[in-house]
Design a protein around this motif. Sequence first.
Motif, short mmCIF file in Angstrom:
data_model
loop_
_atom_site.label_atom_id
_atom_site.label_comp_id
_atom_site.label_asym_id
_atom_site.label_seq_id
_atom_site.Cartn_x
_atom_site.Cartn_y
_atom_site.Cartn_z
N VAL A 113 33.64 45.77 57.10
CA VAL A 113 32.58 45.05 56.26
C VAL A 113 31.60 44.39 57.03
CG1 VAL A 113 32.47 43.20 54.66
CG2 VAL A 113 34.34 44.83 54.28
N ARG A 118 29.02 48.33 53.84
CA ARG A 118 29.51 48.93 52.91
C ARG A 118 28.25 50.05 52.49
NH1 ARG A 118 30.87 44.23 50.46
NH2 ARG A 118 29.04 44.21 49.03
N SER A 123 30.73 48.92 45.12
CA SER A 123 31.03 47.56 44.85
C SER A 123 32.19 46.81 45.93
CB SER A 123 31.96 47.21 43.47
OG SER A 123 32.83 48.18 43.37
N ARG A 124 33.34 47.61 46.08
CA ARG A 124 34.29 47.17 47.21
C ARG A 124 34.86 48.47 47.74
NH1 ARG A 124 38.07 43.20 43.57
NH2 ARG A 124 36.59 41.87 42.74
N ASP A 143 43.23 52.40 45.38
CA ASP A 143 43.41 51.62 46.55
C ASP A 143 44.99 51.23 46.79
OD1 ASP A 143 42.81 49.88 48.69
OD2 ASP A 143 42.34 48.08 47.05
N ASN A 147 42.05 45.66 47.68
CA ASN A 147 41.80 44.99 46.37
C ASN A 147 42.79 44.49 45.60
OD1 ASN A 147 38.54 44.94 47.04
ND2 ASN A 147 39.39 47.19 46.96
N CYS A 150 41.04 44.19 40.31
CA CYS A 150 39.88 45.02 40.21
C CYS A 150 39.41 45.22 38.88
CB CYS A 150 40.26 46.58 40.43
SG CYS A 150 40.64 46.87 42.23
N ASN A 154 35.19 49.12 39.92
CA ASN A 154 35.51 49.37 41.26
C ASN A 154 36.65 50.64 40.98
OD1 ASN A 154 36.47 45.89 40.98
ND2 ASN A 154 34.45 46.87 41.95
#
Length: 363
Positions: A113, A118, A123-124, A143, A147, A150, A154
Amino acid sequence: MIKIAVDAMGGDYAPQEQVKGAVIALEKDQDLFVYLCGDKTAVETELAKYKYDKSRVEIVHTTEIITNEEEPAKAVKAKKDSSTVVAFRLVKEGKADGVVSSGSTGAALSCGVLILGRVRGISRPGLCPTLPNGKGGITLLCDCGANLECKPINLVHFALMGTAYAKAAYGIENPTVGLLNNGTEDHKGDLVHQEANMALKTTPGVNYAGNVEGREIMLGAVDIVVSDGYTGNIAMKSIEGTGKAVGMILKKEFKRNIFTKLGALIVSGIIGKIKHSLDYERCGGAMMLGLSKVVVKGHGNSKAKGFAVCISQAADAVRGNMIGRISDMLEEIRKAEEAAAQVAEAAQAAEQATEQAASETNA
């Protein structure tokens, strides 16, 4: 030539297994170049044990190591000359196409990051391991820990990125996607999962099969299982624990007496095939999806065989233009959203015109 930066000092068995894994990967892939980031003396000592193409290996000397006990973000900022940070910086500078590390997951994610950034529109980032399934193939899970909580968007992005990854690295033309939930019906789950389920049904480029339950992961019901990081991590660790428990039970039972030992000899070939099919080492590590460059996080206890697969994963993702595919899919979604907005605006304008005409007529 695909160039991969390797964090040679990250992992439980570094640098021995990392160096050996790199040599194995180089033997299998003649179009591969590897940067080994770590203590030069230690890395050279390990390389001296093997025969390899010296023109496709470069040692990048580093003086620091980030451990699992350190706070990831602080360690990344403080230890500029660590093997992990230097490996990521090589990618940032354009010297390498991707990076592989078996060190601290938090440090790798922080480097991803803070150093790489990104993909625009994501978003993530999501951590996406490759799990062996009962069909003899693989299932992607995204994931699995990056995260804990969410939003629906996401989960949609995880599905999109997982699709691009499956196509780029594994050649799956039209991978199926399932949303991990506590039931297959549309009304199952909390509001986040219900909204994500509805959104995925209309997401361009995603072959969505609907909600799936935890048991479907190992059964290979879909190619990609999408989850929040908290649930995904528990699912992944439960799968790993179940596999080890089954192995322990079989070992115990086969050693019970002379007859069971004879039985073990008879079925040893079948057991070997099962063990190979469910060996997570053959599947490599977890792709950190959503970063601007290819990043693979290997298991902390990866041995050479598994680490070599991680390097191959990274190289295949680069060859398959995974990052470009993600960007293209995001653009497709953006265009679809714009088109839908234009249709909605036109409908609203037509409705207003109709109401205005009716008002004038009545007047």
